[in-house]
Scaffold this motif. Structure first.
Motif, PDB file in Angstrom:
ATOM      1  N   GLN A 102       0.836  -1.194   0.000  1.00  0.00           N
ATOM      2  CA  GLN A 102       0.000   0.000   0.000  1.00  0.00           C
ATOM      3  C   GLN A 102       0.875   1.249   0.000  1.00  0.00           C
ATOM      4  O   GLN A 102       2.093   1.171   0.086  1.00  0.00           O
ATOM      5  CB  GLN A 102      -0.928  -0.011   1.212  1.00  0.00           C
ATOM      6  CG  GLN A 102      -1.985  -1.103   1.145  1.00  0.00           C
ATOM      7  CD  GLN A 102      -3.055  -0.923   2.203  1.00  0.00           C
ATOM      8  OE1 GLN A 102      -3.267   0.179   2.707  1.00  0.00           O
ATOM      9  NE2 GLN A 102      -3.730  -2.007   2.531  1.00  0.00           N
ATOM     10  N   SER A 103       0.220   2.367  -0.124  1.00  0.00           N
ATOM     11  CA  SER A 103       0.942   3.629  -0.173  1.00  0.00           C
ATOM     12  C   SER A 103       1.306   4.106   1.227  1.00  0.00           C
ATOM     13  O   SER A 103       0.977   3.477   2.227  1.00  0.00           O
ATOM     14  CB  SER A 103       0.078   4.675  -0.879  1.00  0.00           C
ATOM     15  OG  SER A 103       0.821   5.856  -1.072  1.00  0.00           O
ATOM     16  N   LEU A 104       1.987   5.238   1.265  1.00  0.00           N
ATOM     17  CA  LEU A 104       2.364   5.842   2.543  1.00  0.00           C
ATOM     18  C   LEU A 104       1.205   6.695   3.047  1.00  0.00           C
ATOM     19  O   LEU A 104       0.679   7.525   2.308  1.00  0.00           O
ATOM     20  CB  LEU A 104       3.602   6.733   2.377  1.00  0.00           C
ATOM     21  CG  LEU A 104       4.947   6.046   2.278  1.00  0.00           C
ATOM     22  CD1 LEU A 104       5.120   5.359   0.946  1.00  0.00           C
ATOM     23  CD2 LEU A 104       6.065   7.061   2.485  1.00  0.00           C
ATOM     24  N   MET A 105       0.862   6.483   4.301  1.00  0.00           N
ATOM     25  CA  MET A 105      -0.176   7.297   4.923  1.00  0.00           C
ATOM     26  C   MET A 105       0.486   8.232   5.924  1.00  0.00           C
ATOM     27  O   MET A 105       1.141   7.777   6.858  1.00  0.00           O
ATOM     28  CB  MET A 105      -1.201   6.400   5.627  1.00  0.00           C
ATOM     29  CG  MET A 105      -1.963   5.475   4.707  1.00  0.00           C
ATOM     30  SD  MET A 105      -2.916   6.357   3.457  1.00  0.00           S
ATOM     31  CE  MET A 105      -4.103   7.213   4.482  1.00  0.00           C
ATOM     32  N   LEU A 106       0.300   9.521   5.733  1.00  0.00           N
ATOM     33  CA  LEU A 106       0.911  10.480   6.635  1.00  0.00           C
ATOM     34  C   LEU A 106       0.262  10.380   8.003  1.00  0.00           C
ATOM     35  O   LEU A 106      -0.965  10.423   8.120  1.00  0.00           O
ATOM     36  CB  LEU A 106       0.749  11.897   6.079  1.00  0.00           C
ATOM     37  CG  LEU A 106       1.343  13.021   6.909  1.00  0.00           C
ATOM     38  CD1 LEU A 106       2.867  12.886   6.987  1.00  0.00           C
ATOM     39  CD2 LEU A 106       0.970  14.372   6.323  1.00  0.00           C
ATOM     40  N   MET A 107       1.099  10.257   9.035  1.00  0.00           N
ATOM     41  CA  MET A 107       0.595  10.180  10.399  1.00  0.00           C
ATOM     42  C   MET A 107       0.640  11.544  11.074  1.00  0.00           C
ATOM     43  O   MET A 107      -0.318  11.961  11.726  1.00  0.00           O
ATOM     44  CB  MET A 107       1.433   9.199  11.223  1.00  0.00           C
ATOM     45  CG  MET A 107       1.424   7.776  10.719  1.00  0.00           C
ATOM     46  SD  MET A 107       2.574   6.748  11.635  1.00  0.00           S
ATOM     47  CE  MET A 107       1.833   6.746  13.263  1.00  0.00           C
ATOM     48  N   ALA A 108       1.782  12.214  10.935  1.00  0.00           N
ATOM     49  CA  ALA A 108       1.943  13.469  11.654  1.00  0.00           C
ATOM     50  C   ALA A 108       3.092  14.260  11.065  1.00  0.00           C
ATOM     51  O   ALA A 108       3.984  13.713  10.408  1.00  0.00           O
ATOM     52  CB  ALA A 108       2.194  13.207  13.139  1.00  0.00           C
ATOM     53  N   THR A 109       3.046  15.544  11.330  1.00  0.00           N
ATOM     54  CA  THR A 109       4.100  16.470  10.928  1.00  0.00           C
ATOM     55  C   THR A 109       4.688  17.070  12.192  1.00  0.00           C
ATOM     56  O   THR A 109       3.936  17.536  13.069  1.00  0.00           O
ATOM     57  CB  THR A 109       3.520  17.598  10.067  1.00  0.00           C
ATOM     58  OG1 THR A 109       2.867  17.031   8.932  1.00  0.00           O
ATOM     59  CG2 THR A 109       4.608  18.556   9.612  1.00  0.00           C
ATOM     60  N   SER A 110       6.002  17.042  12.305  1.00  0.00           N
ATOM     61  CA  SER A 110       6.628  17.625  13.489  1.00  0.00           C
ATOM     62  C   SER A 110       7.562  18.751  13.091  1.00  0.00           C
ATOM     63  O   SER A 110       8.322  18.635  12.136  1.00  0.00           O
ATOM     64  CB  SER A 110       7.383  16.561  14.290  1.00  0.00           C
ATOM     65  OG  SER A 110       8.594  16.189  13.671  1.00  0.00           O
ATOM     66  N   ASN A 111       7.446  19.842  13.807  1.00  0.00           N
ATOM     67  CA  ASN A 111       8.326  20.984  13.616  1.00  0.00           C
ATOM     68  C   ASN A 111       9.202  21.127  14.842  1.00  0.00           C
ATOM     69  O   ASN A 111       8.736  20.962  15.966  1.00  0.00           O
ATOM     70  CB  ASN A 111       7.512  22.257  13.397  1.00  0.00           C
ATOM     71  CG  ASN A 111       6.758  22.231  12.087  1.00  0.00           C
ATOM     72  OD1 ASN A 111       7.347  22.197  11.015  1.00  0.00           O
ATOM     73  ND2 ASN A 111       5.443  22.213  12.171  1.00  0.00           N
ATOM     74  N   GLU A 112      10.451  21.444  14.619  1.00  0.00           N
ATOM     75  CA  GLU A 112      11.411  21.541  15.700  1.00  0.00           C
ATOM     76  C   GLU A 112      10.938  22.514  16.768  1.00  0.00           C
ATOM     77  O   GLU A 112      10.577  23.651  16.446  1.00  0.00           O
ATOM     78  CB  GLU A 112      12.779  21.956  15.153  1.00  0.00           C
ATOM     79  CG  GLU A 112      13.882  21.960  16.193  1.00  0.00           C
ATOM     80  CD  GLU A 112      14.120  23.332  16.785  1.00  0.00           C
ATOM     81  OE1 GLU A 112      13.736  24.326  16.153  1.00  0.00           O
ATOM     82  OE2 GLU A 112      14.689  23.405  17.885  1.00  0.00           O
ATOM     83  N   GLY A 113      10.903  22.027  18.008  1.00  0.00           N
ATOM     84  CA  GLY A 113      10.547  22.872  19.127  1.00  0.00           C
ATOM     85  C   GLY A 113       9.070  23.082  19.363  1.00  0.00           C
ATOM     86  O   GLY A 113       8.693  23.827  20.279  1.00  0.00           O
ATOM     87  N   SER A 114       8.232  22.465  18.570  1.00  0.00           N
ATOM     88  CA  SER A 114       6.795  22.634  18.788  1.00  0.00           C
ATOM     89  C   SER A 114       6.101  21.275  18.741  1.00  0.00           C
ATOM     90  O   SER A 114       6.693  20.274  18.360  1.00  0.00           O
ATOM     91  CB  SER A 114       6.190  23.583  17.757  1.00  0.00           C
ATOM     92  OG  SER A 114       6.331  23.055  16.462  1.00  0.00           O
ATOM     93  N   LYS A 115       4.832  21.288  19.123  1.00  0.00           N
ATOM     94  CA  LYS A 115       4.090  20.026  19.145  1.00  0.00           C
ATOM     95  C   LYS A 115       3.804  19.544  17.729  1.00  0.00           C
ATOM     96  O   LYS A 115       3.630  20.336  16.799  1.00  0.00           O
ATOM     97  CB  LYS A 115       2.759  20.224  19.877  1.00  0.00           C
ATOM     98  CG  LYS A 115       2.915  20.418  21.377  1.00  0.00           C
ATOM     99  CD  LYS A 115       1.557  20.517  22.036  1.00  0.00           C
ATOM    100  CE  LYS A 115       1.702  20.673  23.545  1.00  0.00           C
ATOM    101  NZ  LYS A 115       0.384  20.777  24.221  1.00  0.00           N
ATOM    102  N   ALA A 116       3.719  18.238  17.610  1.00  0.00           N
ATOM    103  CA  ALA A 116       3.432  17.656  16.302  1.00  0.00           C
ATOM    104  C   ALA A 116       1.969  17.875  15.933  1.00  0.00           C
ATOM    105  O   ALA A 116       1.094  17.989  16.787  1.00  0.00           O
ATOM    106  CB  ALA A 116       3.753  16.162  16.326  1.00  0.00           C
TER     107      ALA A 116
END
Lengths: 109, 116
Positions: free
Chosen positions: B42-56
């Protein structure tokens, strides 16, 4: 949600033949990218085509983009057994990269 | 350049335990990292995006208490699968975007998680 839909889902060809994979997407895009994934591995970026480009080449790869039809195609010429992998199109959506379903390519020696 | 290292490449754990997966950008600073989950064929399913120093930022349907993401530095993001169950077994892949905001993404090698 998936941004792109790809066809075919699977493609089996002989070495030396060309392989064409298609991708359709739903929303407006700034660019469209193609990635390759060998079984059980991460993804490798192959080529990026911007929305103002219609065609782009990189070695044996040729990518086209038709923004009016919201579709793209990836052509691999003179395929080799080492090209066996899954190929995904991906488009940015709100800062995220959303992937199509993928095409599983098998190149038989 | 633009190498992303993910560790471990595979892990087997018992139900109820927690597993931490690391994603490191080796030669660039990753302001944003993404975590994907992929089921077989199957394809990739995005779970979350994380930015440095902040909450995902988690995608709809992804349990944030189940999948803890930390992006404490510009070169490291971690995904912890807490109280793992067999249904969490999957292939997890991270990718990183650098400060230069190059359009393409750079991916780790992936982690095969098997919960028994």
């Amino acid at each position: 949600s998936q941004q792109g839909e790809e066809d075919p889902q699977a493609l089996s060809i002989q070495e030396g033949e060309n392989a064409t994979m298609n991708c359709s997407y739903k929303t407006s895009i700034n660019n469209l990218q193609w990635y390759r994934q060998n079984s059980g591995r991460g993804l490798v970026h192959l080529i990026l085509i911007r929305s103002n480009e219609r065609e782009k080449h990189s070695g044996r790869l040729r990518v086209t983009l038709d923004t009016s039809k919201k579709s793209s195609s990836l052509l691999i010429t003179a395929s080799r057994a080492a090209d066996t992998a899954s190929y995904f199109c991906a488009a940015p959506q709100g800062g995220k990269l959303i992937f199509g379903q993928g095409t599983e390519l098998s190149v038989k020696p | 350049g633009a190498v992303v290292s993910q560790h471990p490449s595979w892990v087997i754990c018992k139900s109820g335990t927690s597993v931490k997966i690391e994603c490191r950008s080796l030669d660039f600073q990753a302001t944003t990292m993404f975590w994907y989950r992929q089921f077989p064929k199957q394809s990739l399913m995005l779970m979350a995006t994380s930015n440095e120093g902040s909450k995902a930022t988690y995608e709809q349907g992804v349990e944030k208490d189940k999948f803890l993401i930390n992006h404490a530095s510009l070169t490291l993001s971690t995904l912890t699968v807490t109280s793992a169950h067999p249904e969490d077994s999957s292939f997890y892949i991270c990718s990183a975007r650098d400060r230069e905001a190059r359009l393409e993404a750079f991916f780790g090698q992936g982690t095969r998680l098997t919960v028994v």
